[in-house]
Write a protein that holds these residues in place. Structure first.
Motif, PDB file in Angstrom:
ATOM      1  N   CYS A   1       0.845  -1.181   0.000  1.00  0.00           N
ATOM      2  CA  CYS A   1       0.000   0.000   0.000  1.00  0.00           C
ATOM      3  C   CYS A   1       0.887   1.240   0.000  1.00  0.00           C
ATOM      4  O   CYS A   1       1.777   1.373   0.841  1.00  0.00           O
TER       5      CYS A   1
ATOM      6  N   CYS B   1      -5.972  -2.460   0.298  1.00  0.00           N
ATOM      7  CA  CYS B   1      -5.246  -3.005   1.457  1.00  0.00           C
ATOM      8  C   CYS B   1      -6.226  -3.278   2.599  1.00  0.00           C
ATOM      9  O   CYS B   1      -7.358  -2.771   2.595  1.00  0.00           O
TER      10      CYS B   1
ATOM     11  N   SER C   1      -2.321   0.916  -4.251  1.00  0.00           N
ATOM     12  CA  SER C   1      -1.355  -0.149  -3.969  1.00  0.00           C
ATOM     13  C   SER C   1      -0.608  -0.512  -5.236  1.00  0.00           C
ATOM     14  O   SER C   1      -1.017  -0.183  -6.342  1.00  0.00           O
TER      15      SER C   1
END
Length: 67
Positions: free
Chosen positions: A8, A30, A37
């Motif tokens: 992330c 995430c 991410s």
């Protein structure tokens, strides 16, 4: 099903997701809910257990017994 590693960008958390190969590049939220991410390059290590040291030779042609 393959496992992919992601990181992330918002919180820095690294996490894994099991998903089909066809979805490998889809967005991966995430666990904290961030959507920014990136997929990480994964490496695979394969261990086959302890192995005996090589004594040279082995097999008919490898051991020099063929004429």
């Amino acid at each position: 099903m393959p496992r992919y590693d992601y990181r992330c960008r918002a919180c820095g958390l690294t996490y894994e997701l099991n998903r089909p190969m066809s979805a490998a590049n889809d967005p991966a939220t995430c666990p904290d809910g961030h959507t920014d991410s990136t997929k990480l390059l994964s490496t695979v290590a394969v261990a086959t257990g302890a192995s005996a040291p090589s004594t040279g030779g082995g097999g008919c042609c490898g051991g020099g017994c063929c004429a």
